[in-house]
Design an enzyme around this catalytic site. Structure first.
Site, PDB file in Angstrom:
ATOM      1  CG  HIS A 153      55.676  33.033  37.976  1.00  0.00           C
ATOM      2  ND1 HIS A 153      56.119  32.317  39.073  1.00  0.00           N
ATOM      3  CD2 HIS A 153      54.329  32.897  37.953  1.00  0.00           C
ATOM      4  CE1 HIS A 153      55.076  31.778  39.679  1.00  0.00           C
ATOM      5  NE2 HIS A 153      53.983  32.116  39.031  1.00  0.00           N
ATOM      6  CG  ASP A 201      47.384  35.793  35.425  1.00  0.00           C
ATOM      7  OD1 ASP A 201      48.210  35.933  36.345  1.00  0.00           O
ATOM      8  OD2 ASP A 201      46.296  35.216  35.563  1.00  0.00           O
TER       9      ASP A 201
END
Ligand code: SDX
Length: 432
Positions: A308, A367
């Site tokens: 991320h 996700d």
């Protein structure tokens, strides 16, 4: 309190320039270098905006080092277990949790906008039979300005608000309609007696021949996933919405731009890619091989759902979703994903003990596990990013409203470092 001053020195030119360090309520400050080019004659360079604050915002705060996510100051962990998606939508839009009366009124408002113009059904029927639902969502949302042209005066706060309500209300209807087109079933109308999540599941899985009563757990799991995906500060799709909106484009066009950006596999498209990846890995015995592929610079393969830009700790949303995964799979005996969940948990365990991932602070993100729940709810893979878009519409319209009501708002127009040819004269084709 006066801003701290940071001095930039151009030793070659023997000049130095002072710039204020702007600070907010939480998190790092930002150097206001908006006059740098005028002062010093050069730009800053920050591809991917790794260290660039593009705006002021009071909506969402992320501490990537600590894995903290706040919506208007409320920790995501509390909202996830105590709130509802429309209550969170109200919070993101209007900055405070609603009273019971305010929430009832807001829910009624949203419910009253869930239907689509009948002509939109013809629009949808024009798509190829196997069009990807994200392609349909992008096209249909962008076309809404053709149906609501009376309310796209972005300078009128009332039209801005009604457009925000219309978008939040119609996204599930459009999303479900795209799914029905894909599966070749009749589009189902929304029902005003159902709550937001249950209404979506009804429009997805009911048919004119058979009702669909979503179970409480399915509705609870969907409500949770929508809350967790509602907003996330200045991510790529939200920044796309802001940049599109900065030119005065209508809200439907801006949200369609956000949908397009979200679709990328590096962003919201990752949830669909995670399931593809888990199926490609197939079995725990293959995990090591894929971990090596993810580490191999010459191999384009990346561990989807991992890493991320901001979180250098566990994504708090992934932590919550992983816990719900186990509950959902226990409750949905038909869910054939326990092997996939076991594989995902094993993949996470192995990756998080591998120096490459530890050194780069690559953790599971929102996700990584979400697709396993969507699958258990019967939602097909090509609808996973659509689910993300339905939820993120709340964040997109909240940021758009915040930007459009800011008197200092101006068109976004980044500059560049030019590497093209210097000036040269045109050469007639006969002499090339
Ligand atoms: C979302 O911005 C948001 O807030 C987004 C989001 C939201 O709610 O809006 O949180 C939603 O988009 C989550 C991210 C979903 N995407 C994925 O899961 C795709 C896989 N992840 C990567 O593509 C990547 O981690 C990104 C795109 C998420 C972040 O990319 P960055 O910040 O540009 O990081 P990077 O590419 O510079 O990586 C740093 C290093 C590199 O190695 P080195 O060059 O230092 O040797 O980490 C490596 C990368 O190669 N790396 C990975 C990896 N992610 C980063 N290596 C293997 N697998 C990965 N997944």
């Amino acid at each position: 309190m006066a801003d701290q001053i940071i001095t930039i020195s151009d030793k070659a030119a023997g000049k130095s320039f002072d710039y204020p360090l702007k600070t907010g309520t939480l998190g790092p400050g930002a150097l206001d270098i908006s006059s740098l080019y005028r002062d010093a004659g050069f730009f800053t360079y920050d591809p991917g905006f790794m260290a660039t604050a593009s705006c002021h915002s009071a909506i969402t705060f992320i501490d990537g080092e600590k894995g903290v996510l706040l919506y208007r100051g409320y920790p995501i962990e509390q909202l996830a277990t105590k709130s509802s998606f429309l209550e969170v939508a109200y919070l993101l839009l209007y900055a405070n949790l609603p009273t019971e009366e305010e929430l009832n009124h807001f829910e009624h408002l949203i419910t009253s906008h869930t239907m689509l113009n009948e002509n939109l059904k013809r629009f949808l029927s024009g798509f190829h039979y196997d069009a990807h639902p994200m392609a349909m969502l992008c096209g249909v949302v962008g076309s809404l300005s053709a149906f609501y042209h009376e309310s796209i005066d972005v300078n009128d706060p009332r039209y801005r608000e009604v457009s925000a309500h219309r978008l939040i209300a119609k996204m599930p209807t459009i999303a479900a309609a795209a799914y029905k087109h894909f599966v070749g079933e009749p589009i189902m109308y929304p029902r005003n007696d159902l709550r937001y999540g249950a209404n979506f599941l009804h429009m997805m899985f009911a048919t004119p021949c058979a009702d669909y009563e979503p179970g409480l757990l399915a509705e609870k799991a969907l409500n949770l996933l929508f809350i967790l995906h509602a907003d996330h500060e200045q991510n790529a799709s939200t920044s796309t919405v802001r940049l599109a909106g900065s030119s005065g484009a209508n809200p439907f066009a801006c949200i369609a731009a956000g949908i397009a950006s979200l679709w990328g596999p590096a962003h919201g498209g990752a949830n669909e890619a995670v399931l593809d990846m888990l199926e490609e890995i197939g079995h725990v015995k293959n995990v090591a091989k894929f971990i090596d592929k993810a580490k191999d610079k010459d191999d384009p393969f990346r561990l989807m759902g991992f890493g991320h830009r901001v979180y250098k700790n566990y994504d708090p949303r992934a932590k919550i979703i992983r816990e719900v995964c186990h509950q959902v799979l226990e409750e949905f005996p038909g869910a054939s994903d326990s092997p996939l969940l076991e594989l995902a948990v094993k993949l996470e365990e192995i990756a998080l003990s591998d120096e490459y991932f530890v050194e780069r602070k690559l953790y599971p993100n929102v996700d990584f596990y979400s697709g396993i729940i969507y699958r258990a709810l019967g939602i097909p893979r090509n609808m996973f990013t659509v689910m993300f878009a339905v939820a993120r519409t709340v964040g997109w319209v909240s940021h758009w409203m915040e930007m459009m009501s800011d008197p200092a708002n101006r068109i976004g127009r980044p500059r560049q470092i030019y590497h093209g040819p210097g000036v040269r004269d045109y050469v007639p084709i006969s002499k090339r």
